[in-house]
Design a protein around this motif. Structure first.
Motif, PDB file in Angstrom:
ATOM      1  N   LEU A 246       0.829  -1.201   0.000  1.00 15.28           N
ATOM      2  CA  LEU A 246       0.000   0.000   0.000  1.00 15.28           C
ATOM      3  C   LEU A 246       0.868   1.257   0.000  1.00 15.28           C
ATOM      4  CD1 LEU A 246      -2.757   1.385   0.186  1.00 15.28           C
ATOM      5  CD2 LEU A 246      -2.607   1.148   2.686  1.00 15.28           C
ATOM      6  N   GLU A 247       1.909   1.269   0.835  1.00 14.22           N
ATOM      7  CA  GLU A 247       2.784   2.441   0.887  1.00 14.22           C
ATOM      8  C   GLU A 247       3.496   2.649  -0.444  1.00 14.22           C
ATOM      9  OE1 GLU A 247       2.616   0.077   3.154  1.00 14.22           O
ATOM     10  OE2 GLU A 247       1.735   1.190   4.834  1.00 14.22           O
ATOM     11  N   GLU A 248       3.899   1.562  -1.079  1.00 11.74           N
ATOM     12  CA  GLU A 248       4.555   1.682  -2.380  1.00 11.74           C
ATOM     13  C   GLU A 248       3.571   2.156  -3.449  1.00 11.74           C
ATOM     14  OE1 GLU A 248       7.845  -1.824  -1.415  1.00 11.74           O
ATOM     15  OE2 GLU A 248       6.072  -2.259  -2.631  1.00 11.74           O
ATOM     16  N   LYS A 249       2.326   1.716  -3.350  1.00  6.94           N
ATOM     17  CA  LYS A 249       1.315   2.192  -4.300  1.00  6.94           C
ATOM     18  C   LYS A 249       1.083   3.693  -4.149  1.00  6.94           C
ATOM     19  CE  LYS A 249      -1.251  -2.116  -5.030  1.00  6.94           C
ATOM     20  NZ  LYS A 249      -2.555  -2.817  -4.881  1.00  6.94           N
ATOM     21  N   ARG A 250       1.192   4.187  -2.928  1.00 11.60           N
ATOM     22  CA  ARG A 250       1.059   5.634  -2.739  1.00 11.60           C
ATOM     23  C   ARG A 250       2.090   6.367  -3.582  1.00 11.60           C
ATOM     24  NH1 ARG A 250       2.615  10.387  -1.143  1.00 11.60           N
ATOM     25  NH2 ARG A 250       4.741   9.616  -1.342  1.00 11.60           N
TER      26      ARG A 250
ATOM     27  N   GLN B  39       1.595   8.838  -6.841  1.00 10.13           N
ATOM     28  CA  GLN B  39       2.132  10.199  -6.796  1.00 10.13           C
ATOM     29  C   GLN B  39       3.083  10.464  -7.959  1.00 10.13           C
ATOM     30  OE1 GLN B  39       1.219  12.614  -4.094  1.00 10.13           O
ATOM     31  NE2 GLN B  39       1.740  13.688  -5.987  1.00 10.13           N
ATOM     32  N   ASN B  40       3.906   9.480  -8.302  1.00 12.04           N
ATOM     33  CA  ASN B  40       4.812   9.654  -9.446  1.00 12.04           C
ATOM     34  C   ASN B  40       4.032   9.932 -10.728  1.00 12.04           C
ATOM     35  OD1 ASN B  40       7.189   9.275  -7.997  1.00 12.04           O
ATOM     36  ND2 ASN B  40       7.285   7.078  -8.414  1.00 12.04           N
ATOM     37  N   ALA B  41       2.961   9.181 -10.935  1.00 14.62           N
ATOM     38  CA  ALA B  41       2.162   9.363 -12.153  1.00 14.62           C
ATOM     39  C   ALA B  41       1.481  10.730 -12.163  1.00 14.62           C
ATOM     40  CB  ALA B  41       1.130   8.249 -12.272  1.00 14.62           C
ATOM     41  N   ILE B  42       0.965  11.141 -11.016  1.00 10.51           N
ATOM     42  CA  ILE B  42       0.331  12.462 -10.932  1.00 10.51           C
ATOM     43  C   ILE B  42       1.347  13.555 -11.224  1.00 10.51           C
ATOM     44  CG2 ILE B  42      -0.669  14.129  -9.313  1.00 10.51           C
ATOM     45  CD1 ILE B  42      -2.155  11.794  -8.008  1.00 10.51           C
ATOM     46  N   ASP B  43       2.534  13.433 -10.655  1.00  9.00           N
ATOM     47  CA  ASP B  43       3.564  14.456 -10.873  1.00  9.00           C
ATOM     48  C   ASP B  43       3.918  14.570 -12.349  1.00  9.00           C
ATOM     49  OD1 ASP B  43       3.566  14.868  -8.167  1.00  9.00           O
ATOM     50  OD2 ASP B  43       5.491  13.879  -7.791  1.00  9.00           O
ATOM     51  N   LEU B  44       4.025  13.428 -13.040  1.00  7.84           N
ATOM     52  CA  LEU B  44       4.327  13.470 -14.473  1.00  7.84           C
ATOM     53  C   LEU B  44       3.217  14.187 -15.235  1.00  7.84           C
ATOM     54  CD1 LEU B  44       5.959  12.695 -16.983  1.00  7.84           C
ATOM     55  CD2 LEU B  44       4.759  10.491 -16.980  1.00  7.84           C
ATOM     56  N   CYS B  45       1.985  13.823 -14.957  1.00  5.43           N
ATOM     57  CA  CYS B  45       0.863  14.450 -15.667  1.00  5.43           C
ATOM     58  C   CYS B  45       0.830  15.954 -15.440  1.00  5.43           C
ATOM     59  CB  CYS B  45      -0.454  13.822 -15.217  1.00  5.43           C
ATOM     60  SG  CYS B  45      -0.711  12.139 -15.808  1.00  5.43           S
ATOM     61  N   ARG B  46       1.125  16.377 -14.238  1.00  4.97           N
ATOM     62  CA  ARG B  46       1.092  17.813 -13.937  1.00  4.97           C
ATOM     63  C   ARG B  46       2.185  18.557 -14.700  1.00  4.97           C
ATOM     64  NH1 ARG B  46      -1.625  19.931  -9.658  1.00  4.97           N
ATOM     65  NH2 ARG B  46       0.129  21.283  -9.094  1.00  4.97           N
ATOM     66  N   THR B  47       3.359  17.949 -14.844  1.00  3.95           N
ATOM     67  CA  THR B  47       4.414  18.621 -15.613  1.00  3.95           C
ATOM     68  C   THR B  47       4.069  18.680 -17.094  1.00  3.95           C
ATOM     69  OG1 THR B  47       5.699  16.584 -15.964  1.00  3.95           O
ATOM     70  CG2 THR B  47       6.198  17.876 -13.995  1.00  3.95           C
ATOM     71  N   LEU B  48       3.126  17.834 -17.537  1.00  6.80           N
ATOM     72  CA  LEU B  48       2.698  17.855 -18.936  1.00  6.80           C
ATOM     73  C   LEU B  48       1.508  18.778 -19.155  1.00  6.80           C
ATOM     74  CD1 LEU B  48       2.982  14.050 -19.788  1.00  6.80           C
ATOM     75  CD2 LEU B  48       4.653  15.859 -20.201  1.00  6.80           C
ATOM     76  N   GLY B  49       1.096  19.485 -18.116  1.00  4.47           N
ATOM     77  CA  GLY B  49       0.040  20.478 -18.272  1.00  4.47           C
ATOM     78  C   GLY B  49      -1.341  20.024 -17.863  1.00  4.47           C
ATOM     79  N   ILE B  50      -1.476  18.826 -17.290  1.00  2.00           N
ATOM     80  CA  ILE B  50      -2.775  18.368 -16.787  1.00  2.00           C
ATOM     81  C   ILE B  50      -2.894  18.871 -15.352  1.00  2.00           C
ATOM     82  CG2 ILE B  50      -4.259  16.373 -16.358  1.00  2.00           C
ATOM     83  CD1 ILE B  50      -2.579  14.833 -18.417  1.00  2.00           C
ATOM     84  N   ALA B  51      -3.723  19.873 -15.139  1.00  2.00           N
ATOM     85  CA  ALA B  51      -3.731  20.587 -13.863  1.00  2.00           C
ATOM     86  C   ALA B  51      -4.126  19.701 -12.693  1.00  2.00           C
ATOM     87  CB  ALA B  51      -4.677  21.786 -13.952  1.00  2.00           C
TER      88      ALA B  51
ATOM     89  N   GLU C  95      -7.531  11.884   0.538  1.00  2.00           N
ATOM     90  CA  GLU C  95      -8.352  12.810   1.328  1.00  2.00           C
ATOM     91  C   GLU C  95      -7.543  13.454   2.442  1.00  2.00           C
ATOM     92  OE1 GLU C  95     -11.892  11.138   2.920  1.00  2.00           O
ATOM     93  OE2 GLU C  95     -12.569  10.325   0.992  1.00  2.00           O
ATOM     94  N   ARG C  96      -6.609  12.697   3.015  1.00  2.82           N
ATOM     95  CA  ARG C  96      -5.827  13.189   4.155  1.00  2.82           C
ATOM     96  C   ARG C  96      -4.526  13.870   3.728  1.00  2.82           C
ATOM     97  NH1 ARG C  96      -8.033  10.397   8.676  1.00  2.82           N
ATOM     98  NH2 ARG C  96     -10.269  10.476   8.239  1.00  2.82           N
ATOM     99  N   GLY C  97      -4.352  14.089   2.422  1.00  4.53           N
ATOM    100  CA  GLY C  97      -3.181  14.817   1.957  1.00  4.53           C
ATOM    101  C   GLY C  97      -1.927  13.990   1.803  1.00  4.53           C
ATOM    102  N   GLN C  98      -2.041  12.664   1.869  1.00  5.17           N
ATOM    103  CA  GLN C  98      -0.866  11.814   1.671  1.00  5.17           C
ATOM    104  C   GLN C  98      -0.563  11.594   0.190  1.00  5.17           C
ATOM    105  OE1 GLN C  98      -2.682   8.974   4.752  1.00  5.17           O
ATOM    106  NE2 GLN C  98      -0.507   8.427   4.826  1.00  5.17           N
ATOM    107  N   ILE C  99      -1.530  11.876  -0.664  1.00  8.74           N
ATOM    108  CA  ILE C  99      -1.354  11.929  -2.115  1.00  8.74           C
ATOM    109  C   ILE C  99      -1.926  13.268  -2.552  1.00  8.74           C
ATOM    110  CG2 ILE C  99      -1.916  10.890  -4.343  1.00  8.74           C
ATOM    111  CD1 ILE C  99      -2.404   8.247  -2.873  1.00  8.74           C
TER     112      ILE C  99
END
Length: 488
Positions: free
Chosen positions: A312-316, A320-332, A363-367
């Motif tokens: 579970l911790e590794e899935k977090r 997060q890695n995938a979200i960070d990539l998308c955000r750098t590509l302009g997906i807000a 929800e708790r800000g861990q992602i």
């Protein structure tokens, strides 16, 4: 446009009178131009190249002339006279260009009726919405003499997809940025070397080639590539090349790594080494960026290459890695669907428990930085219709993610890898990819990837580096990577 009748019926020569008329109306779409070009082979840039068309006499893309002519043929073959009609001759005059969005009415009128061979002379015209003619002409046809009434044939659904278009846009967006110094690990075959050099020519990377120099030079000769001005670090074998690349990344001398002609395990072993690797507090994970023909936007899939059975911790970290990539590509605010077989939590399905926990962690800000929902089955993650059919949209259970995911998070490596290969080999998807969570991104390509996919993966790395304030700029000179003169 009104729905076509279920049956198609002709008018025989005996039924037709001089002055009879019939028409149909169509609105020109961009895909109509592409379809006509594909069917006819007419790829005149006046119809397909917006940049070129803007400079020609019509100052914009126009329809092929015979697109309008084909509407006249459609009226003759389906309305007047209809099935059984035989074309003998057709004259056309093209008076005005037809542009995307123009509603064109094709109309035919019986001008003359001749008993010999049941022959008709028809006045033909295509009119714009204002009633002005864009095409005029005359047709000579043989009218049917027997009545025909048949079920209307259903046309196939056609989906147009321009292969590589998404990657060309990605490379274009990245090419305006400063190229990143990239360690290309063991580029000892023509394909991996050419891919790296093509990315360099596109302004994406400044390659540092690491591997046996003699093999790199031989690969360049085989590929017809020049190595003039390209830095080469001589390393005896692939293991040593991977270790040297990781060392350069730790020194800040390169901003990314790129896999060449070596096994993924070799580059990962060097990157994951506890004392000398590229570990950070974040778990490393792989993200596929997929251009799927039947999906309306880029689709990201994780993790198909690094984490076999993540906790579970590794899935977090994977999410997060995938979200960070998308955000750098302009997906807000990327939408991440945590996949399982069902949409409800079931204690016998561990992936549903992890999905629920990941949603609570978000929800708790861990992602952070995206919207998370799960568990979702694959269909409800990517199809609004499926999500609606299962009641997720009506009940508000799917949030903004159901049916509109940007990111698919599979339960484990096996399911993610299988899903990626199904999308690639059965759905025609094209996939670029990165490993994230290390000190620098790692461009991980498949042995079968061509130069375009390799360049797209480099573009992902470049955009990520420039969008990540914590990434090494890779601009520092590397004392051991001065350009080696090598002729190809």
């Amino acid at each position: 446009m009104t729905e076509a009748p279920a049956f198609i019926e002709n008018r025989t020569f005996a039924e037709i009178r001089v002055g009879d008329t019939a028409s149909l109306t169509r609105t020109l779409r961009a895909q109509d131009i592409s379809l006509f070009a594909a069917a006819s082979g007419d790829v005149n840039p006046a119809h397909l190249d917006r940049d070129y068309a803007a400079t020609d006499r019509f100052h914009g893309v126009i329809a092929h002339g015979f697109w309008g002519g084909s509407l006249i043929s459609a009226v003759l073959g389906t309305e007047l006279p209809g099935p059984g009609t035989v074309y003998l001759a057709q004259s056309l005059r093209f008076l005005r260009p037809v542009r995307i969005g123009d509603a064109i009415t094709a109309r035919v009128t019986v001008r003359e009726k001749h008993e010999d061979r049941a022959r008709l002379i028809m006045d033909c015209a295509c009119l714009d919405a204002a009633g002005e003619p864009v095409i005029t002409g005359q047709a000579e046809v043989l009218a049917p003499t027997e009545k025909v009434r048949r079920p209307r044939v259903l046309l196939p659904e056609i989906h147009l997809h321009e292969r590589g278009a998404a990657w060309r846009k990605l490379v274009e967006a990245a090419s305006v940025l400063t190229p990143i110094r990239t360690a290309v690990v063991h580029p000892c075959d023509a394909l991996s070397l050419s891919g790296a050099l093509a990315a360099a020519r596109a302004g994406l990377i400044v390659p540092v080639l690491i591997g046996p120099q003699a093999k790199i030079v031989a690969a360049a000769m085989a590929a017809g590539e020049s190595l003039d001005g390209v830095a080469i670090v001589d390393a005896p074998h692939s293991h040593a090349a991977a270790e040297q690349a990781v060392t350069l990344a730790r020194m800040g001398a390169v901003a990314a790594l790129m896999k060449g002609a070596l096994h993924t395990d070799e580059i990962l072993s060097a990157a994951l080494a506890k004392a000398t690797g590229l570990r950070t507090e974040r778990r490393m994970s792989h993200v596929y960026a997929l251009d799927v023909p039947h999906y309306r936007k880029p689709l990201f899939l994780t993790d198909a290459a690094v984490n076999i059975a993540p906790t579970l911790e590794e899935k977090r970290d994977i999410v997060q890695n995938a979200i960070d990539l998308c955000r750098t590509l302009g997906i807000a605010e990327p939408k991440a669907a945590i996949l399982s077989a069902v949409e409800t939590v079931a204690t016998k399905l561990g992936s549903t428990l992890d999905a629920a926990a990941l949603c609570k962690m978000a929800e708790r800000g861990q992602i952070t930085g995206g919207r998370i929902d799960g568990p979702l089955a694959f269909d409800t993650a990517v199809s609004r219709e499926a999500a609606r059919a299962k009641g997720l949209l009506d009940k508000g259970l799917g949030g903004a993610v159901a049916g509109d995911a940007d990111i698919l998070v599979a339960p484990d490596l096996v399911s993610s890898n299988m899903l990626a290969k199904q999308l690639i080999h059965l759905a025609g998807a094209e996939a670029a990819g990165l490993i994230l969570g290390a000190r620098v991104p790692i461009v991980l390509t498949s042995r079968a990837d061509g130069a375009e996919i390799r360049a797209a993966s480099c573009a992902l790395a470049q955009l990520f580096v420039h969008g990540d304030s914590t990434a090494s700029p890779g601009a520092a000179p590397c004392p051991d990577t001065q350009p080696t003169e090598a002729a190809a």
